[in-house]
Design an enzyme around this catalytic site. Sequence first.
Site, short mmCIF file in Angstrom:
data_model
loop_
_atom_site.label_atom_id
_atom_site.label_comp_id
_atom_site.label_asym_id
_atom_site.label_seq_id
_atom_site.Cartn_x
_atom_site.Cartn_y
_atom_site.Cartn_z
N HIS A 76 25.76 -88.63 49.46
CA HIS A 76 24.54 -88.92 48.86
C HIS A 76 23.68 -87.76 48.74
CE1 HIS A 76 21.82 -90.26 52.12
NE2 HIS A 76 23.03 -90.85 52.71
N ASP A 180 20.62 -85.61 56.52
CA ASP A 180 21.21 -86.99 56.01
C ASP A 180 20.77 -86.93 54.52
OD1 ASP A 180 22.02 -89.70 55.37
OD2 ASP A 180 20.21 -90.42 56.43
N GLU A 214 21.00 -93.61 47.58
CA GLU A 214 21.75 -94.28 48.54
C GLU A 214 20.70 -94.98 49.36
OE1 GLU A 214 23.49 -94.80 52.61
OE2 GLU A 214 21.91 -93.56 52.17
N GLU A 215 19.70 -94.44 49.72
CA GLU A 215 18.71 -94.68 50.93
C GLU A 215 18.20 -96.15 50.45
OE1 GLU A 215 18.76 -93.50 53.68
OE2 GLU A 215 19.34 -91.36 53.40
N HIS A 321 16.57 -90.46 60.04
CA HIS A 321 15.58 -90.55 59.31
C HIS A 321 14.21 -90.08 59.52
CE1 HIS A 321 17.65 -94.20 56.71
NE2 HIS A 321 18.23 -92.80 56.52
#
Length: 389
Positions: A76, A180, A214-215, A321
């Site tokens: 993503h 990420d 995606e998150e 994150h």
Amino acid sequence: MDKVEFERLKALLSQPAAPFREMVVKQHVFEQLNADRIPHFEDRHGNIIVGVENKAAYLALVQEQSSEPLRLFIAHMDHPGFHVTRRLSAERVAVKWYGGSPIKHLNNARVWVCDGYGEQRFGKLQKAKLHKSGRVLERAEVQLEEPLIRGTKVKSLYGGLAFRAPFWKRGSRIYTRAADDLVGVFSILETAKRLFKSRTKKSPPFIGLLTRAEEVGFVGAVNHLELGWLKGPARPLLAVSLEASRTLPGAEIGKGPVVRLGDRRTVFSSSELKVLSDLAEKLLPKRHQRKLMDGGACEASATTAWGIPTVGMSIPLGNYHNQGFEGGDDCKHPEGPAPEFVDILDIEGLVTLCAGLMKRGLPWQKAWDQQRTALRKNMKGYVDMLADG
């Protein structure tokens, strides 16, 4: 990793992104794909499809009669961040956060703010409010270092946590605001580059799916799966989720990429995982790890829910994150804002496994043959004892 690959990685990890605001990352990806002459297109939801030039070519690969699985690599393009919701003054805006976040030491944390063209300014979070669950930031205000230009469309602005730079390296460790999942995007681009550099007239059984949002619940991936393009295939399918996942005991930074046995929501396909595990033993002996990475969920949960055999590979990630779990550079407070970090050797291993997974003739239909043979041999040694009972 050679100098060219490193610079490609650095450039990608330096792009700003937030859920639903992946436009600058997308533009950078398009430039790379065009430079490498790799076919690609967008679906109607703005996900990027790598390896085929249009829907017809995509469907042709899915419907090709072959025993070779079509490998669907997924990563993503977004990372947790905020959207500006309204102007409070020339130097102050209200924002709404999307995705995971630190939950402590947020007030006065430095942030970047960007428009759809990549122009950035900086500011500080103030009046941060957590979601009622207490697990994530929900809303805040940003005090900007410079006033907004008159006429700026504030609802086009987005941002995230800022550190000394978007990207820096210390030894083999890479610090960045968003590993990420731009590391996963990088791995797909490098895999495609290698495949299409030596491409014959026949298309490789490869599709890269670079997804949006995606998150906030795999929104881009789910919309792509709902298109129905993967229904009723004439060949086997295999989804391969690529992620940067929170480091855990047994999945440690610098010890190699992780053959991911599952995520927080589900376990992955056992026969296909056996092929991947055996491949990792062959290509990266003592330089890979195996772990149920249940620190979070990933798009493999979505492809599994849509009935596609799925495996996963991850890079162990520090400060998941941007929450300072592991500390390190620019982490001022435990659990406060911090850059994510990964190991460049783990990324190299991930790209090696992606390339290895594209080899033709892997034993997809015979994954457990050797194990059955060994168990039968062991069984025969105890036949007489069974008879005695």
